[in-house]
Design an enzyme around this catalytic site. Structure first.
Site, PDB file in Angstrom:
ATOM      1  N   ARG A   1     -10.969   2.947  11.585  1.00 52.58           N
ATOM      2  CA  ARG A   1     -12.268   2.652  10.931  1.00 52.58           C
ATOM      3  C   ARG A   1     -12.644   1.289  11.018  1.00 52.58           C
ATOM      4  NH1 ARG A   1     -10.996   3.134   5.529  1.00 52.58           N
ATOM      5  NH2 ARG A   1     -12.083   1.156   5.087  1.00 52.58           N
TER       6      ARG A   1
ATOM      7  N   SER B   1      -6.649  -2.587   1.967  1.00 54.48           N
ATOM      8  CA  SER B   1      -7.000  -1.939   0.924  1.00 54.48           C
ATOM      9  C   SER B   1      -7.471  -3.046  -0.168  1.00 54.48           C
ATOM     10  CB  SER B   1      -5.889  -1.015  -0.040  1.00 54.48           C
ATOM     11  OG  SER B   1      -5.514  -0.053   0.696  1.00 54.48           O
TER      12      SER B   1
ATOM     13  N   GLY C   1      -6.987   5.085   5.302  1.00 54.79           N
ATOM     14  CA  GLY C   1      -6.603   6.235   4.150  1.00 54.79           C
ATOM     15  C   GLY C   1      -7.099   7.605   4.560  1.00 54.79           C
TER      16      GLY C   1
ATOM     17  N   ASP D   1     -15.232  -1.643   9.127  1.00 52.26           N
ATOM     18  CA  ASP D   1     -16.087  -2.039   8.296  1.00 52.26           C
ATOM     19  C   ASP D   1     -17.214  -3.102   8.494  1.00 52.26           C
ATOM     20  OD1 ASP D   1     -14.391  -0.218   6.674  1.00 52.26           O
ATOM     21  OD2 ASP D   1     -13.247  -1.731   5.982  1.00 52.26           O
TER      22      ASP D   1
ATOM     23  N   GLU E   1       0.815  -1.317   0.231  1.00 52.21           N
ATOM     24  CA  GLU E   1       0.014  -0.111  -0.108  1.00 52.21           C
ATOM     25  C   GLU E   1       0.770   1.147   0.175  1.00 52.21           C
ATOM     26  OE1 GLU E   1      -3.777  -0.304   2.525  1.00 52.21           O
ATOM     27  OE2 GLU E   1      -2.685  -1.999   3.435  1.00 52.21           O
TER      28      GLU E   1
ATOM     29  N   TYR F   1     -10.056   3.366  -4.721  1.00 51.37           N
ATOM     30  CA  TYR F   1      -9.092   4.205  -5.093  1.00 51.37           C
ATOM     31  C   TYR F   1      -9.112   5.136  -6.662  1.00 51.37           C
ATOM     32  CZ  TYR F   1      -7.207   2.706  -0.557  1.00 51.37           C
ATOM     33  OH  TYR F   1      -6.949   2.387   0.664  1.00 51.37           O
TER      34      TYR F   1
ATOM     35  N   ASN G   1      -9.480  -0.891  10.440  1.00 50.41           N
ATOM     36  CA  ASN G   1      -8.301  -0.361   9.995  1.00 50.41           C
ATOM     37  C   ASN G   1      -7.795   0.676  11.056  1.00 50.41           C
ATOM     38  OD1 ASN G   1      -8.418  -0.978   6.691  1.00 50.41           O
ATOM     39  ND2 ASN G   1     -10.500  -0.569   7.542  1.00 50.41           N
TER      40      ASN G   1
ATOM     41  N   GLU H   1     -13.825  -5.997   9.258  1.00 52.71           N
ATOM     42  CA  GLU H   1     -12.359  -5.755   9.522  1.00 52.71           C
ATOM     43  C   GLU H   1     -12.205  -4.386  10.299  1.00 52.71           C
ATOM     44  OE1 GLU H   1      -9.757  -4.368   6.019  1.00 52.71           O
ATOM     45  OE2 GLU H   1     -10.885  -5.987   5.434  1.00 52.71           O
TER      46      GLU H   1
END
Length: 309
Positions: A252, A148, A273, A254, A20, A213, A269, A267
């Site tokens: 974050r 990602s 990002g 999800d 990443e 992205y 993070n 998951e």
């Protein structure tokens, strides 16, 4: 929160050597510009093998980490900063390492009684075939140690399995996970608060790397459209998931919501990002914070770390 002028000698750690890297550099540019625009004495560092020497030589005071993936989000850079006695943004060593490992994150959530889709660890094609029997199709096949959506595939038929397993195995340990049909949400955490959830809508099979992205047709709904009670339930679940792995600072979570209205944790993070396509800045805007406010708020979570040791 602390005045920006009080944040002296802040290294912005980005880049690194993970899959990443490019996303990290893009996030890093945005954060560095925002910090400097707010008067923070910030310096960009593309993290390489000499990062410890750079940090020692720089007389830095606290670090802002925007490194995604291995080396930056998995406890490695956090451990180096602990040795240097340098406060830093985001989760500590243990929570970072756990959050980067999707398998152990799910095991912890299950142990805490939190809902997450059924899964199997795949070490061979025989395991993959057994997972189909145990979990049914479709399945998500994903690396356990990448973010990602790198190396991730949706498997609809048995003939899709070999390619999906090979794609994920190129990044290390592999998980097969029950596919949850429904809406996908993400909940940003800042300090001890869950920000307004975002509902993701994509034309892709799932919210993959391109949808995150590159694609311009991915739609983000914030407010997310849930009834107020369901939205509060989602925020509460995300906070519980965050706290269960010991995460802190910001991050974050999800989540999927199935047709029956049940939420399922996917998951976490711990260094999300921060690009123009990113979700934490979007949630912050819905909460009344612009990008500059957000980066200062994240940096402010490092205050008091010196005293805490």
């Amino acid at each position: 929160m602390g005045h920006p002028k009080h944040y002296r000698r802040v290294p912005l750690l980005n880049g690194g050597r993970s899959a990443e890297r490019d996303v990290s550099l893009k996030s890093g540019r945005a954060v560095l510009e925002a910090l400097q625009a707010r008067g923070v004495d910030a310096y960009g560092i593309d993290v390489g093998r000499d990062v410890v020497e750079q940090l020692k030589a720089g007389a830095f005071k606290r670090a802002f980490i925007v490194m995604h993936g291995r080396g930056g989000e998995d406890g490695v850079i956090q451990g180096a900063l602990e040795l240097l006695g340098l406060p830093y943004t985001g989760s500590k060593v243990l929570a970072s390492a756990l959050g980067m490992d999707k398998l152990r994150t799910k095991q912890l959530w299950l142990g805490a009684g939190l809902p997450t889709p059924a899964f199997r660890v795949l070490e061979s094609m025989a395991d993959a075939e057994a997972a189909v029997q145990a979990l049914a199709l479709p399945l998500m096949v994903k690396p356990a140690l990448e973010g990602s959506s790198i190396g991730m595939s949706k498997v609809r038929t048995v003939t899709d399995l070999p390619a999906a397993f090979a794609k994920a195995a190129g990044f290390g340990p592999v998980l097969a996970e029950q596919f949850i049909e429904g809406d996908e949400y993400t909940v940003a955490i800042l300090g001890d608060r869950a920000l307004p959830p975002i509902r993701l809508e994509t034309s892709h099979d799932f919210y993959d790397f391109d949808a995150k992205y590159i694609a311009n047709d991915t739609r983000y709904h914030c407010p997310c459209g849930l009834p107020s009670e369901a939205e509060a339930e989602l925020q509460s679940l995300a906070l519980a998931a965050f706290r269960t792995i010991g995460a802190s600072g910001w991050g974050r979570v999800d989540v999927m919501r199935d047709g029956a209205g049940r939420f399922w944790l996917l998951e976490i993070n711990t260094v999300p990002g921060m690009t123009d396509h990113s979700l934490v800045p979007m949630a912050a805007r819905a909460d009344g914070m612009d990008f500059g406010d957000l980066v200062l708020a994240i940096l402010a979570t490092t205050l008091g770390q010196e005293a805490a040791g």
